[in-house]
Design an enzyme around this catalytic site. Structure first.
Site, mmCIF file in Angstrom:
data_model
loop_
_atom_site.group_PDB
_atom_site.id
_atom_site.type_symbol
_atom_site.label_atom_id
_atom_site.label_comp_id
_atom_site.label_asym_id
_atom_site.label_seq_id
_atom_site.Cartn_x
_atom_site.Cartn_y
_atom_site.Cartn_z
ATOM 1 N N HIS A 205 0.840 -1.208 0.000
ATOM 2 C CA HIS A 205 0.000 0.000 0.000
ATOM 3 C C HIS A 205 0.874 1.258 0.000
ATOM 4 O O HIS A 205 1.962 1.257 0.539
ATOM 5 C CB HIS A 205 -0.922 0.000 1.224
ATOM 6 N N LEU A 207 0.936 5.887 -0.686
ATOM 7 C CA LEU A 207 0.365 7.165 -1.071
ATOM 8 C C LEU A 207 1.471 7.906 -1.817
ATOM 9 O O LEU A 207 2.590 7.990 -1.317
ATOM 10 C CB LEU A 207 -0.064 7.928 0.179
ATOM 11 N N HIS A 405 -4.342 -5.470 -12.507
ATOM 12 C CA HIS A 405 -4.455 -4.557 -11.361
ATOM 13 C C HIS A 405 -3.125 -3.997 -10.879
ATOM 14 O O HIS A 405 -3.105 -3.131 -10.003
ATOM 15 C CB HIS A 405 -5.174 -5.232 -10.202
#
Lengths: 482, 137
Positions: A205, A207, A405
């Site tokens: 994960h 950002l 993905h």
């Protein structure tokens, strides 16, 4: 004889395992993979495509996408659709991180606007958005507030001041699956969910602050509001411990259900239940609740991203035009209408490590994008490019409107730790002008770009086979990792 | 006898834990779990949590036990380094686990475990007991 001897080439980068390969198969297997990588494809992943093709009610093909790799039960980078009459639902076909997904926020900023402030922006994003193992969100939900998060998803978030009303228009499912029922969700899942809401987590994960590096399709990019040189933000996270617990709860329930309903499966992790059973209906409602949690999670982070940009750049998010481009779910199961031979039918489509790629005209695509097909967001790995593609008619015809993905891991984490050094990676990225902030050196080594398949090749295959079309390439300027 | 060791799995990590009996093997599996998340040698056994689980067989019991550890780790915001497990013949497990509240200034921050998988999960009994699990990271 190797399973690979049974593979037939359909066209460039598209292969098939005929349904005659083994007598339990109810459909053929089909996969989309670069011709040059066919020899490297793990046999285990091909066997998993076959195992899925043996499940009751499976329609047309059990599908592997360009980033396919070995998963638990179902492969990652896999799609399978099941008939509502005699099909099944399986938590293993969705995965532990229910509605793990990707969101992109645009802006009207360019490099010149943030260059001097990039370090400060990165530090503050890292601080304002909790990440890493054992990270708690900044907010404390009341005991029954978690039910609203599970039932209303991003709608709950917007209603509570996280983001803008118009954000909801550009989220898959508008950020809320209506099937969700929090009363079906276990107390354990809620307890895990309460402290973690609004946190990024760990592992792959991230950002990122990114810049649009290249536009492949001017017309579609314009519809999506993207242009070269634009600063954007990408968020990649999911439903945290809440979703993991819901998956675990139902793996145990399905483990009993498949025996009760006498379903033959080749691997315990394909445990499933007939769609008309109570077990299946409960799972679908609980899974939808986890999906809503993830949308609320990404919505809260969107708000904090905007706040951080406002604080550092001294302008309002509205003035910086920080609207959402789109938000995709890449671990999910959904009821959708698809063509099966010449009929249109409602099916339950499982996407595990697969992105919906609906083409032009589908009513599920937000009105402003409907003419060109939905945005498909494909995240790269730490320090590599990410991509925006658009959904296509070919995807509707061939893959139940789905495409790849992400990059797909090729090295185990322990191997990556041995092969790579956190300081070297940080220096390498710095030399490319990319700043990285992480909670530990372990995660930098485990998530080294070299531990993953090349995302460029993954999107090229999606593009060349037509199961999504390239629109834009974005490059990271700074990365926050858990 | 080694307490536990790790093995490679495509995206994730596998663990094998050993014991003279099933109780000890489960206890060592708990230790292996928290040594993935942090460094267990630096977790002080200050506070104790007790729990019980019942399953239908030994493999499911291993799954449920390890899941329970993740649950208390996340909800109590704790790391654990002492495990006391008692399993009876009806696949009923009683555990007392000791550890302390997470303090990332003190504890090493390694990797988050998403979930325990059933993949290659096993409980093997010979002259000693070996349990095996792969965790999803």
């Amino acid at each position: 004889m190797s399973i690979k001897d049974e593979i037939k080439k359909v066209r460039d980068n598209v292969y098939e395992i005929p349904g005659s390969y083994n007598k339990s198969m109810r459909a053929s297997g089909r996969f989309y993979i670069a011709d040059e990588f066919i020899d490297d494809l793990e046999e285990g992943a091909i066997e998993q495509i076959v195992n899925v093709a043996c499940l009751p009610g499976v329609q047309r093909y059990s599908i592997g996408l360009p980033d396919i790799h070995f998963g638990y039960g179902f492969p990652i980078g896999g799609v399978a659709a099941f008939s509502l009459r005699n099909g099944i639902v399986s938590p293993g076909g969705v995965g532990f991180d229910i509605n793990c997904g990707v969101r992109m926020i645009r802006s009207n900023l360019g490099m010149a606007d943030i260059e001097d402030k990039l370090d400060e922006l990165t530090e503050k994003l890292f601080k304002n958005i909790p990440s890493g193992v054992g990270s708690k969100g900044k907010i404390r939900l009341e005991q029954d507030e978690i039910n609203d998060v599970l039932d209303y998803g991003a709608e709950w978030a917007v209603k509570n001041g996280y983001g803008w009303e118009e954000d909801l228009e550009v989220l898959e499912e508008n950020g809320r699956m209506l099937d969700a029922d929090s009363s079906i969700v276990s107390d354990k899942a809620k307890k895990r969910g309460i402290p973690q809401l609004g946190s990024l987590g760990s592992g792959n994960h991230f950002l990122e602050i990114q810049i649009v590096d290249e536009i492949y399709d001017e017309k579609v990019a314009e519809v999506y509001g993207l242009k070269e040189g634009m600063i954007v933000v990408m968020i990649h996270t999911g439903s945290r411990g809440c979703g993991h617990q819901i998956c675990s709860d139902y793996l145990r329930i399905m483990d009993k259900a498949y025996k009760k309903y006498k379903i033959n499966i080749n691997d315990r992790q394909l445990a499933c239940a007939p769609l008309d059973s109570k077990e299946a209906q409960d799972y679908i409602q609980a899974m939808a609740a986890a999906a809503n949690y993830a949308w609320a999670n990404r919505q809260m982070m969107t708000h904090w991203v905007r706040e951080t940009f406002e604080e550092v750049l001294g302008k309002s998010a509205e003035d910086m035009e920080m609207g959402i481009v789109y938000d995709v779910a890449h671990n999910i199961a959904k009821m959708e209408r698809h063509k099966v031979y010449n009929r249109e039918e409602e099916l339950l489509v499982h996407r595990k490590g697969a992105t919906r790629a609906f083409g032009p005209g589908r009513e599920e695509v937000p009105e402003k994008y409907r003419e060109v097909g939905q945005p498909v967001l494909i995240p790269g790995t730490m320090g590599t490019a990410s991509y925006v593609l658009c959904g296509t008619e070919t995807a509707m015809e061939e893959t139940f409107g789905s495409t790849a993905h992400g990059a797909g891991r090729i090295l185990s984490r322990s191997k990556a730790k041995k092969d790579f050094d956190a300081d070297e990676i940080t220096d390498d990225l710095a030399a490319k002008g990319i700043k990285i902030k992480a909670t530990s050196k372990h995660v930098i080594e485990e998530e080294a770009p070299g531990a993953y398949k090349d995302v460029d090749s993954v999107v090229r295959v999606s593009d060349s086979t037509g199961i999504a079309k390239l629109v834009a390439k974005v490059k990271p300027l700074s990365v926050c990792k858990g | 006898m080694k307490k536990y060791e790790y093995f490679e799995a495509t995206a994730d990590i596998g663990l094998k834990a050993y014991g003279n009996d099933i109780n000890e093997a489960f206890e060592n599996a708990g230790l292996a779990i928290f040594n993935i998340i942090s460094d267990t040698s630096n977790i002080t056994p200050l506070d104790e949590i007790e729990f019980e689980v019942t399953s239908e067989d030994e493999v499911s019991l291993l799954y449920d036990f390890l899941e329970e550890l993740l649950f208390y780790h996340e909800t109590e915001f704790m790391l654990f380094s002492r495990f006391d497990v008692k399993i009876d013949e009806n696949f009923h497990l009683k555990a007392k686990i000791k550890g302390e509240e997470i303090n990332w200034d003190k504890h090493e921050r390694k990797t988050e475990i998403k979930a325990i998988t059933f993949h290659k999960m096993a409980v093997k009994k010979t002259d000693h007991v070996e349990v095996q699990a792969i965790v999803d990271l």
